[in-house]
Design an enzyme around this catalytic site. Structure first.
Site, short mmCIF file in Angstrom:
data_model
loop_
_atom_site.label_atom_id
_atom_site.label_comp_id
_atom_site.label_asym_id
_atom_site.label_seq_id
_atom_site.Cartn_x
_atom_site.Cartn_y
_atom_site.Cartn_z
N HIS A 84 0.84 -1.35 0.01
CA HIS A 84 -0.17 -0.06 -0.08
C HIS A 84 1.38 1.52 -0.01
CE1 HIS A 84 0.18 -0.04 4.45
NE2 HIS A 84 -0.07 1.00 4.45
N ASP A 220 1.05 -8.19 2.36
CA ASP A 220 1.55 -6.12 1.90
C ASP A 220 2.62 -6.20 2.21
OD1 ASP A 220 0.92 -3.40 1.86
OD2 ASP A 220 -0.77 -3.71 3.46
N SER A 647 3.83 2.06 8.27
CA SER A 647 4.01 1.47 7.66
C SER A 647 4.84 1.60 6.18
CB SER A 647 2.51 1.57 6.74
OG SER A 647 1.94 1.48 7.29
N1 ARG Z 1 -5.25 0.40 7.60
C1 ARG Z 1 -3.29 -0.17 6.82
C2 ARG Z 1 -2.72 1.93 7.18
O1 ARG Z 1 -2.92 2.59 7.50
C3 ARG Z 1 -3.42 0.14 5.72
C4 ARG Z 1 -4.23 1.16 4.64
C5 ARG Z 1 -4.07 0.55 3.47
N2 ARG Z 1 -5.21 -0.48 2.97
C6 ARG Z 1 -6.18 0.10 2.36
N3 ARG Z 1 -7.14 -1.77 2.07
N4 ARG Z 1 -6.26 0.36 1.96
O2 ARG Z 1 -2.31 2.13 6.30
N1 ASP Z 2 -1.86 1.37 7.97
C1 ASP Z 2 -0.77 2.56 8.77
C2 ASP Z 2 0.55 3.41 7.77
O1 ASP Z 2 -0.31 3.02 6.91
C3 ASP Z 2 -0.31 2.12 9.73
C4 ASP Z 2 -0.89 2.18 10.95
O2 ASP Z 2 -1.93 3.82 11.47
O3 ASP Z 2 -0.71 1.35 11.68
O4 ASP Z 2 1.38 3.23 7.90
#
Ligand code: ARG
Ligand code: ASP
Length: 725
Positions: A84, A220, A647
């Protein structure tokens, strides 16, 4: 506090008592954390993590593009980050014919690696405490703005005098709400190429349904390579650049994880607010989160409908949708988590204790009440502000209109002779945005968001001009949108270009006639005068009191260990591999396997499809050296305190070997940014063995694994597969 923590730990069942809260500055670990870390199982010393005299772990960590973290995993500058995080880069190289998002991408050799304009990787060379110089001559009675200009002057002098090479940069950031300042000497590489990415059915498996949720089964990751000039120094992109030779790269452990193992996550967390008073937390979860969620609920529903039935729109909106949905879902989790853990009551309890400690300290008298009061006053403006920014962010035509009005403003300030230059910049940016813009999608988004906006923001804060347009179109989003999207010049890049490619005076006059820019001007003027102005007027005093409150907490609460809020600077956090028990009778294990991927498999589904090759590998259990006990590990969780920006951060074992890649947090713990709770906050990582398995067995890119250094620390054995081609 201690008692609550103990009880929560007991409830969680697994956790022994140690502090996993905190994002620590790497140069202060020796002083603040090393002892505890060793007690928790760390086998290296703080000097192996941050060291100015030899290559240390910090030399393998980069800020990836300023929004994620990456780490170096080979002697040839190979960089690992999340799928991502690489998503926009992968999307930019994708088209309906070459759909790397769907099918993955693997460079067979270095010549096939794809350059990415604008993508950077930044190393931290050195961190210095410059608090004394930064605050020199800054007396207590200065106004906030005078104080800030005095500090800015000091900071400029510090930067100008900082010892650094010409190819390095100096950056200073405030910590603890401005009570401390640190200088960062950095090196930014500008030629970062895409090497490999799995298909989204692996890299984004579970997509938005599984996002922020445990148990998780997402691979990921994506792989890049940093290129340098022939002198190994940062250089603009050139085909003559060569792979970076890093000061340090991370060895990769194939030994896997066990419950209670010590882990660290090293990276660039973006922003946390752990030291707010109760009113501010209340405002976040009872005022701002609900408003933002409401706007995004509506926008996402519309976009999702289009993406599901149109392949081109799906590609165009993929990255935008993911980022809109990501924060949306996090806010929902945050509201729930604060509620479930009584976050506001916990703040109030802490404040009661603070007030007791502050008795007999006249300098802190009234401080907390005043600060809480100010947040209460600012609250309604903060919520209206969010409505406005959500409207402009999600309705792209209004966003474009806003950029145009800003360009005209700039021209007015700088002189009409600057119009051509400013216009050119504006058009360049607009062109890139229109590539992924669809009028039908945007019209429907506008229709629903305008309704919510005019309902959510009191008319006194919208202002007459905007309200006038609203009344002319029957106070109905659909009617307003119908007019905008049939009559505005902003419906396409070509029309916009024709509209602005005229003399400044003419364009300035005609923006009052075009329905999109006319509406935007009305809303913008109202917002500026009746929302942003009163909001901003309260801000300096809030900043001043928040800074004092921070200082007071550190001064009075002696049994608490303070770490600075995240601010996109390099931090280390540590914890243990552990499951958790979020609710009555519910308990989560700490690791998932490929069997779980197959349990979630839904043929043809856009979130839960599984590539055929992966199904075959699972059926034949062909896991190579990466499996364990006949299973293929996929993800695991631990009690590392992380946030957005972390991330792509490496998850490290007790020896500093790479064991995984951080990419998310668990649903119950997304409130950790304002209300960390060790009992239920967990970070989610993809197991490095799954990454290697996908690269080697699934993608057939073994040559990349051969570049890496694989080790077996737990067996005390030497590397099994060391090579540098
Ligand atoms: N929640 C994670 C972060 O804040 C992963 C986000 C990417 N994945 C998604 N399905 N949008 O970035
Ligand atoms: N998914 C998040 C990021 O892209 C990490 C988090 O918020 O835990 O940095």
């Amino acid at each position: 506090m201690r008692k609550i923590f103990l009880m929560a730990a007991l409830l969680a069942g697994h956790l022994s008592v140690y502090a996993t809260e905190g994002m620590w500055l790497p140069q202060l670990l020796t002083k603040l954390n090393e002892k505890e870390m060793k007690g928790m199982g760390m086998k290296i010393s703080a000097a192996d993590i941050y060291n100015l005299n030899k290559g240390s772990l910090k030399d393998a960590i980069v800020s990836f593009g300023g929004f994620c973290t990456g780490e170096i995993i080979s002697s040839q500058g190979l960089l690992l980050t999340n799928h991502h995080c690489g998503y926009s880069a992968i999307q930019t190289h994708s088209s309906v014919e070459h759909n790397y998002l769907d099918n993955g991408f693997w460079a067979k050799n270095k010549a096939e690696e794809l350059p990415n304009a604008g993508l950077t990787a930044t190393f931290i060379v050195r961190i210095d405490d410059v608090t004394a110089e930064a605050l020199r001559g800054v007396a207590g009675n200065l106004s906030e703005s005078a104080r800030q200009s005095a500090i800015d002057k000091n900071l400029n002098a510090i930067k100008a005098n900082a010892k650094k090479e010409t190819y390095q940069d100096a950056l200073i950031k405030p910590f603890f709400d401005g009570n401390q300042y640190f200088l960062f000497i950095t090196e930014t590489y500008k030629d970062v190429r895409l090497v490999g990415a799995p298909p989204s059915s692996i890299g984004k498996f579970g997509a938005d349904t599984d996002n922020w949720v445990w148990p998780r089964h997402t691979g990921d990751f994506s792989i890049f390579r940093i290129y340098a000039g022939k002198d190994n120094l940062p250089a603009e992109y050139s085909k003559d650049n060569v792979p970076l030779k890093p000061k340090h790269f991370l060895p990769i452990s194939l030994d896997g994880i066990r419950e209670d193992d010590f882990t660290m996550v090293f990276g660039f967390p973006g922003r946390t607010n752990e030291y707010l008073p109760s009113e501010a937390v209340k405002l976040t979860v009872e005022g701002q989160d609900p408003a933002r969620v409401k706007m995004r609920d509506a926008a996402l529903k519309v976009i999702d409908g289009f993406m599901r039935k149109d392949e081109k729109i799906k590609i165009q909106y993929a990255a935008k949708f993911a980022s809109t949905a990501n924060a949306w879902k996090k806010w929902i989790g945050e509201m729930q988590g604060v509620k479930q853990t009584n976050g506001i009551q916990r703040k109030l309890d802490f404040e009661k204790r603070f007030q007791q400690l502050a008795q007999g300290r006249p300098e802190y008298r009234g401080l907390l009440d005043s600060l809480n009061n100010l947040y209460k006053q600012q609250g309604p403006y903060a919520v209206s502000r969010d409505y406005y920014s959500e409207l402009l962010r999600n309705t792209e035509m209004l966003g474009f209109a806003n950029n145009l009005i800003t360009a005209l403003h700039d021209t007015r300030l700088k002189g009409a002779d600057q119009w051509e230059t400013i216009r050119e910049q504006f058009l360049k940016k607009a062109k890139a945005s229109y590539k992924d813009y669809n009028n039908d999608v945007d019209r429907e988004v506008a229709a629903v968001l305008l309704d919510i906006y005019f309902e959510g923001v009191p008319s006194s804060r919208i202002g007459g001009e905007g309200y006038q347009v609203w009344m002319e179109t029957n106070k109905d989003g659909k009617t307003t949108a119908g007019k905008l999207y049939s009559q505005s010049a902003l419906v396409s890049y070509e029309k916009l270009e024709a509209f602005v490619n005229r003399p400044f005076q003419q364009v300035s006059a005609d923006v009052w006639k075009d329905p999109a820019t006319k509406l935007l001007i009305g809303l913008r003027n109202g917002y500026t005068d009746f929302v942003n102005k009163p909001y901003d007027e309260l801000q300096p005093e809030i900043n001043r009191l928040q800074r004092r409150y921070m200082q007071a907490q550190m001064d009075l609460v002696k049994d608490k260990r303070f770490y600075p809020d995240a601010n996109s600077t390099l931090r280390l956090t540590y914890g243990k591999v552990n499951g958790y028990a979020p609710r009555d009778a519910v308990e989560y294990d700490f690791a998932t396997t490929l069997d779980g991927v197959m349990e979630k498999y839904k043929p043809g589904d856009y979130e839960f499809d599984v590539p055929e090759k992966l199904r075959q590998l699972h059926a034949s259990k062909d896991y190579g050296p990466y499996g364990a006990n006949g299973k293929m590990p996929v993800c695991f969780i631990a009690s590392n305190h992380t946030t957005g920006g972390n991330s792509g951060s490496p998850a490290l074992d007790a020896y500093g070997n790479l064991i995984g890649l951080n990419f998310d947090r668990t649903w119950e713990g997304t409130m950790s940014d304002i209300n960390y709770d060790a009992a239920i906050c967990r970070n989610i990582m993809v197991d490095i063995r799954y990454v290697l398995f996908i690269v080697d067995k699934f993608a057939g890119a073994k040559h990349l694994v051969d570049e890496m250094k694989l080790v077996h620390p737990k067996k005390g054995a030497k590397p099994v597969l060391k090579k540098a081609s």
